[in-house]
Design a protein around this motif. Structure first.
Motif, PDB file in Angstrom:
ATOM      1  N   THR A   1      -7.652  10.581  -9.023  1.00  0.00           N
ATOM      2  CA  THR A   1      -7.137   9.028  -9.457  1.00  0.00           C
ATOM      3  C   THR A   1      -8.160   8.063  -9.350  1.00  0.00           C
ATOM      4  O   THR A   1      -8.581   8.080  -7.732  1.00  0.00           O
ATOM      5  CB  THR A   1      -5.824   8.714  -9.127  1.00  0.00           C
TER       6      THR A   1
ATOM      7  N   HIS B   1     -10.328   5.998  -7.302  1.00  0.00           N
ATOM      8  CA  HIS B   1     -10.388   5.165  -5.901  1.00  0.00           C
ATOM      9  C   HIS B   1     -11.302   3.897  -6.451  1.00  0.00           C
ATOM     10  O   HIS B   1     -11.186   2.825  -5.875  1.00  0.00           O
ATOM     11  CB  HIS B   1     -11.100   6.007  -5.131  1.00  0.00           C
TER      12      HIS B   1
ATOM     13  N   SER C   1      -9.735   0.804  -7.170  1.00  0.00           N
ATOM     14  CA  SER C   1      -8.845   0.200  -6.194  1.00  0.00           C
ATOM     15  C   SER C   1      -9.191  -1.481  -5.676  1.00  0.00           C
ATOM     16  O   SER C   1     -10.446  -1.341  -5.385  1.00  0.00           O
ATOM     17  CB  SER C   1      -8.471   1.079  -4.901  1.00  0.00           C
TER      18      SER C   1
ATOM     19  N   TYR D   1      -8.642  -2.159  -2.773  1.00  0.00           N
ATOM     20  CA  TYR D   1      -9.170  -2.113  -1.440  1.00  0.00           C
ATOM     21  C   TYR D   1     -10.376  -1.802  -1.490  1.00  0.00           C
ATOM     22  O   TYR D   1     -11.296  -2.300  -0.555  1.00  0.00           O
ATOM     23  CB  TYR D   1      -8.283  -1.029  -0.766  1.00  0.00           C
ATOM     24  N   ALA D   2     -10.788  -0.778  -2.355  1.00  0.00           N
ATOM     25  CA  ALA D   2     -12.428  -0.333  -2.249  1.00  0.00           C
ATOM     26  C   ALA D   2     -13.161  -1.497  -2.791  1.00  0.00           C
ATOM     27  O   ALA D   2     -14.435  -1.536  -2.152  1.00  0.00           O
ATOM     28  CB  ALA D   2     -12.630   0.817  -3.292  1.00  0.00           C
TER      29      ALA D   2
ATOM     30  N   TRP E   1     -10.557   7.667   1.989  1.00  0.00           N
ATOM     31  CA  TRP E   1     -10.434   8.030   0.441  1.00  0.00           C
ATOM     32  C   TRP E   1      -8.978   8.425   0.088  1.00  0.00           C
ATOM     33  O   TRP E   1      -8.697   8.058  -1.108  1.00  0.00           O
ATOM     34  CB  TRP E   1     -11.286   9.175   0.274  1.00  0.00           C
TER      35      TRP E   1
ATOM     36  N   ARG F   1      -5.540   3.661  -0.008  1.00  0.00           N
ATOM     37  CA  ARG F   1      -4.934   3.545  -1.510  1.00  0.00           C
ATOM     38  C   ARG F   1      -3.473   2.792  -1.422  1.00  0.00           C
ATOM     39  O   ARG F   1      -3.014   2.510  -2.476  1.00  0.00           O
ATOM     40  CB  ARG F   1      -4.694   4.598  -2.206  1.00  0.00           C
ATOM     41  N   ASN F   2      -2.859   2.784  -0.129  1.00  0.00           N
ATOM     42  CA  ASN F   2      -1.589   2.357  -0.201  1.00  0.00           C
ATOM     43  C   ASN F   2      -1.214   1.092  -0.204  1.00  0.00           C
ATOM     44  O   ASN F   2      -1.741   0.241  -0.326  1.00  0.00           O
ATOM     45  CB  ASN F   2      -0.877   3.082   1.101  1.00  0.00           C
TER      46      ASN F   2
ATOM     47  N   LEU G   1      -7.303  -0.069   3.812  1.00  0.00           N
ATOM     48  CA  LEU G   1      -8.620   0.376   3.758  1.00  0.00           C
ATOM     49  C   LEU G   1      -9.386  -0.212   4.914  1.00  0.00           C
ATOM     50  O   LEU G   1      -9.985   0.456   5.850  1.00  0.00           O
ATOM     51  CB  LEU G   1      -9.445   0.381   2.667  1.00  0.00           C
TER      52      LEU G   1
ATOM     53  N   TYR H   1       1.714   4.740  -7.763  1.00  0.00           N
ATOM     54  CA  TYR H   1       0.493   4.132  -8.489  1.00  0.00           C
ATOM     55  C   TYR H   1       0.843   2.690  -8.087  1.00  0.00           C
ATOM     56  O   TYR H   1       1.820   2.129  -8.114  1.00  0.00           O
ATOM     57  CB  TYR H   1       0.911   4.213 -10.135  1.00  0.00           C
TER      58      TYR H   1
ATOM     59  N   TRP I   1      -4.873   1.762  -9.732  1.00  0.00           N
ATOM     60  CA  TRP I   1      -5.135   3.017  -9.166  1.00  0.00           C
ATOM     61  C   TRP I   1      -3.870   3.895  -8.600  1.00  0.00           C
ATOM     62  O   TRP I   1      -2.765   3.070  -8.697  1.00  0.00           O
ATOM     63  CB  TRP I   1      -5.931   2.641  -7.972  1.00  0.00           C
TER      64      TRP I   1
ATOM     65  N   GLY J   1      -2.323   7.283  -5.977  1.00  0.00           N
ATOM     66  CA  GLY J   1      -2.733   8.062  -4.666  1.00  0.00           C
ATOM     67  C   GLY J   1      -1.738   9.075  -4.374  1.00  0.00           C
ATOM     68  O   GLY J   1      -0.667   8.996  -5.298  1.00  0.00           O
TER      69      GLY J   1
END
Ligand SMILES: Cc1cc2nc3c(=O)[nH]c(=O)nc-3n(C[C@H](O)[C@H](O)[C@H](O)COP(=O)(O)OP(=O)(O)OC[C@H]3O[C@@H](n4cnc5c(N)ncnc54)[C@H](O)[C@@H]3O)c2cc1C
Length: 431
Positions: A5, A7, A10, A12-13, A66, A71-72, A188, A259, A339, A341
């Protein structure tokens, strides 16, 4: 490592403060301990081991954070994510008390780590648990009393439906329990900051280095595509992404998709009316809604729990009705990020921490069942204690709760759990 999915999409990324890469492993190394998995479990175990003077190599298949850790929902909430009272028959009343206290102390441990290593990750205090029904609201009183009995030193407050607008501008709830000792952060940034701290303590970190094979023995050897690590002990922190690397453990954890979306930055006045005290919020449904504001005033809203192994094609379209049910006033707000996770679910919703009985130099922690930000830090501490000192009372308590294997093997465990969850949803719908 099948999960894919987005990343890159996201929030965060896109906003991470320190995304500088680590090299991939090329050659042969030796260490006291090799840690596999660069999420909160692996990174914190490596850091705790280094703090205790052991030499550590950490191998991550993709990038640090990753997996679920980067992702949370970013909700740092006390507890082990489960009412642990039912485990008295395995751990006794003292064990139950230990687990409840660990659920509190683990949040303090995260805060200590952030302070000690100066990790910038937008930590904010304040959380409100939301009741979907009057019966759930009534049960919050017991929870509050339980916390008081444990000597909980942070403010807690019951808020009835009539006053809930102080906390959240939604008419969906029967009340809430405010807890000023829980909060939210940029996960992250947290895990990457902790990785940087571990690196500073001498941990050798490698990204893009999936472990392909484990050779067991008094010295364990980990094989990657272009390298090998030999170590006296191994820690597996791969959670829902373990796959076939260690089938004795992967059969105990069911990967389930959750999600998340993040809106465009909201005007300050709107953000302030939506969640006036900038708390993290989470309801009580089976596939729960969890949401909060980010540091740049986006609404970050997560939910659902998919066992099918198939992600929604369009996560934003899937999540938008959930957002609008809680906040119809956001009908014209754009979703900028979407995104998903993988959560590692266990049959009793309790994390599994322990050692492989066949190979006692192989340690693991996994299966946080959607509540891992604080608990990963605690399990990491127990693993490091056990490896460094040869014994950990906390690890004994945690590992006394059975680590159940899902029936039906890889092919069946997902449909069986989906059926079970359908049953819970039906009960919820019927009131
Ligand atoms: C969408 C979502 C929302 C959530 N929200 C919250 C929340 O708000 N609050 C909360 O407390 N918890 C939340 N959780 C749960 C929490 O994120 C997890 O419990 C926690 O991050 C687990 O950390 P971990 O290090 O064990 O696993 P992960 O972060 O998943 O890390 C496992 C790592 O192992 C690596 N790996 C796997 N196999 C190999 C291999 N063979 N070789 C090398 N590396 C390998 C993977 O690449 C991955 O990076 C959420 C989870 C999800 C998915």
């Amino acid at each position: 490592m099948s999960f894919n999915t987005q990343h890159a999409a996201s929030y965060y990324a896109a906003t991470a403060r320190d995304a500088a890469p680590y090299p991939s492993l090329d050659g042969e190394l030796t260490a006291d301990v090799c840690v596999v998995g660069g999420g909160l479990t692996g990174v914190n175990t490596a850091l705790e081991l280094a703090e205790r003077g052991l030499s550590v190599v950490l191998l991550e298949g993709r990038r640090i954070g990753w997996g679920a850790s980067g992702r949370n929902g970013g909700q740092l909430i006390r507890g082990i994510g489960h009412d642990v009272s039912g485990f008295a028959r395995y751990v006794g009343q003292d064990g139950v008390r230990y687990l409840k206290q660990a659920g509190i102390d683990s949040v303090a441990l995260v805060a200590e780590r952030i302070a000690r290593y100066g990790i910038a990750c937008d930590l904010r205090w304040g959380f409100c648990e939301l009741a979907n029904t009057p019966a759930q609201f009534a049960a919050f009183k017991d929870e509050q009393d339980d916390l008081a009995a444990l000597g909980y030193r942070h403010a807690t407050r019951l808020v009835g439906a009539g006053q809930l607008n102080e906390i959240v501008a939604s008419d969906q709830y029967a009340g809430g329990l405010v807890d000023m000792g829980s909060g939210h952060l940029h996960p992250l940034d947290l895990v990457q900051g902790e990785a940087r701290a571990a690196h500073g303590m001498g941990v050798r970190l490698f990204e893009q280095s999936p472990v392909l094979r484990i050779e067991h023995g008094p010295t364990v050897t980990l094989h990657t595509a272009r390298g090998k690590v030999r170590a006296s002990s191994l820690v597996l922190g791969c959670n829902a992404h373990l796959d076939e690397l260690e089938p004795r453990l992967s059969g105990k954890v069911l990967p389930a998709g959750s999600y998340v979306v993040a809106t465009e930055p909201l005007p300050e006045a709107l953000a302030r009316t939506l969640i006036p005290q900038n708390m993290a919020l989470c309801d009580q449904k089976v596939g729960l809604d969890y949401y909060r504001l980010t540091a740049d005033r986006r609404l970050l809203f997560g939910g659902a729990c998919h066992y099918s192994g198939r992600d929604p094609k369009d996560i934003a379209a899937y999540m938008r009705p959930k957002v609008l049910k809680v906040f119809p006033q956001l009908a014209n707000v754009r979703i900028d990020f979407q995104w998903g996770g993988m959560i590692g679910i266990t049959a009793n919703r309790f994390p599994q921490v322990g050692r492989l009985s066949q190979h006692p130099n192989v340690y693991y922690a996994q299966g946080y069942s959607g509540h891992g930000l604080n608990v990963t830090h605690w399990t990491a501490k127990l693993l490091a204690e056990s490896i460094a000192l040869g014994h950990s009372h906390g690890l004994d308590v945690f590992s006394a709760v059975p680590h159940l294997t899902f029936p039906g093997g890889k092919a069946l465990r997902s449909p069986l759990l989906a059926l079970g969850m359908l049953w819970y949803r039906l009960r919820e719908a019927l009131g």
